[in-house]
Motif scaffolding. Sequence first.
Motif, mmCIF file in Angstrom:
data_model
loop_
_atom_site.group_PDB
_atom_site.id
_atom_site.type_symbol
_atom_site.label_atom_id
_atom_site.label_comp_id
_atom_site.label_asym_id
_atom_site.label_seq_id
_atom_site.Cartn_x
_atom_site.Cartn_y
_atom_site.Cartn_z
ATOM 1 N N ALA A 124 0.816 -1.218 0.000
ATOM 2 C CA ALA A 124 0.000 0.000 0.000
ATOM 3 C C ALA A 124 0.846 1.262 0.000
ATOM 4 O O ALA A 124 0.446 2.288 -0.565
ATOM 5 C CB ALA A 124 -0.933 -0.006 1.211
ATOM 6 N N GLY A 125 2.018 1.214 0.644
ATOM 7 C CA GLY A 125 2.820 2.424 0.777
ATOM 8 C C GLY A 125 4.067 2.485 -0.073
ATOM 9 O O GLY A 125 4.708 3.538 -0.157
ATOM 10 N N ALA A 126 4.421 1.378 -0.724
ATOM 11 C CA ALA A 126 5.711 1.306 -1.405
ATOM 12 C C ALA A 126 5.840 2.283 -2.564
ATOM 13 O O ALA A 126 6.890 2.914 -2.743
ATOM 14 C CB ALA A 126 5.962 -0.120 -1.893
ATOM 15 N N ASN A 127 4.796 2.421 -3.370
ATOM 16 C CA ASN A 127 4.910 3.296 -4.537
ATOM 17 C C ASN A 127 5.233 4.730 -4.141
ATOM 18 O O ASN A 127 6.022 5.406 -4.798
ATOM 19 C CB ASN A 127 3.609 3.262 -5.352
ATOM 20 C CG ASN A 127 3.474 1.993 -6.169
ATOM 21 O OD1 ASN A 127 4.365 1.151 -6.188
ATOM 22 N ND2 ASN A 127 2.345 1.843 -6.839
ATOM 23 N N ALA A 128 4.624 5.193 -3.070
ATOM 24 C CA ALA A 128 4.847 6.578 -2.638
ATOM 25 C C ALA A 128 6.241 6.765 -2.039
ATOM 26 O O ALA A 128 6.812 7.858 -2.112
ATOM 27 C CB ALA A 128 3.785 6.988 -1.626
ATOM 28 N N ARG A 129 6.802 5.694 -1.446
ATOM 29 C CA ARG A 129 8.082 5.821 -0.751
ATOM 30 C C ARG A 129 9.278 5.527 -1.637
ATOM 31 O O ARG A 129 10.398 5.909 -1.313
ATOM 32 C CB ARG A 129 8.123 4.881 0.455
ATOM 33 C CG ARG A 129 7.105 5.198 1.536
ATOM 34 C CD ARG A 129 7.352 4.347 2.780
ATOM 35 N NE ARG A 129 8.671 4.603 3.342
ATOM 36 C CZ ARG A 129 8.964 5.649 4.121
ATOM 37 N NH1 ARG A 129 8.027 6.531 4.414
ATOM 38 N NH2 ARG A 129 10.184 5.806 4.602
ATOM 39 N N THR A 130 9.059 4.849 -2.744
ATOM 40 C CA THR A 130 10.155 4.423 -3.608
ATOM 41 C C THR A 130 10.544 5.528 -4.580
ATOM 42 O O THR A 130 9.682 6.158 -5.189
ATOM 43 C CB THR A 130 9.743 3.167 -4.402
ATOM 44 O OG1 THR A 130 9.447 2.116 -3.486
ATOM 45 C CG2 THR A 130 10.854 2.725 -5.339
ATOM 46 N N SER A 131 11.840 5.739 -4.731
ATOM 47 C CA SER A 131 12.325 6.777 -5.647
ATOM 48 C C SER A 131 12.971 6.162 -6.879
ATOM 49 O O SER A 131 13.794 5.252 -6.781
ATOM 50 C CB SER A 131 13.350 7.680 -4.944
ATOM 51 O OG SER A 131 12.735 8.472 -3.959
#
Length: 270
Positions: free
Chosen positions: A147-154
């Motif tokens: 749920a949160g990986a896309n927002a946290r990954t650069s």
Amino acid sequence: MPESVRHPLLTAGPGLSEVVDRAPGPALGLFLLSGNSMIAELCGTLPLDWVVLDAEASPMTGQDALHMLQALTGSSCAPVVRVSQLNQHLIEHALDLGAAGVMIPKVDTAAQAEEAAAACRFPPEGRRGINPVRASGYFADVAGYLAGANARTSCVVQIESARALENAEAMAAVPGVDVLFLGMGDLACALGQPGVMTGPAMDTARATVLRAARKHGKRAGIFAYAPELARQYAEEGFELIAFGNEIKLLREAIVSGTEALRAPYAAVQH
């Protein structure tokens, strides 16, 4: 599990965007070539904002990267893995091991930037495969991680050629691309001045990347080959600055130390 003994892997580490936002100036980082987990662990104790585990310019293995990421777990330093090439498997593997982001070298076109961004994101935003074993805390909370990986990954794309400079704005416009990062060594060669990081062509290149990043709300990063260049890049507005790698810094420290210790004897001989 009591919060007092919660393993640091079970708490999300800092993302690249987070360390940039909290830095008093540009976020400062190092490239790590040795593949050594002790060096990585040392970096986690230092006032560094981020490091690049450089699997392109070194013989670093996946196991080396794992051990370095383990050594950095719980620190305030965001780890980025530079993969050897634009390859979905390599990108996914680095993220599954727990990297905060991936740096992809030699990205020349918007289409390549789209491919890189898609490999970094789970569907529907991308096409990253679902296998986050370590990244999810060894299945502690797979749903929460997804749920949160896309927002946290650069997704960091490197601009290292004249063609990439021409396409910088188009690449910056790609959704999912977070950072345009100038690879100054290869770029200098591509512009016909190997080893020379200054001059009008390099000034234009930096201005081009900064303008593209600002227009599309992306970060701009750069590798600085000397402290005075790092200060100049900071004044220009680069938000991520790598000021060397551990091998070069170790060499400089050894040369400086031996010269200082031998100076009195050299004076006597003369």
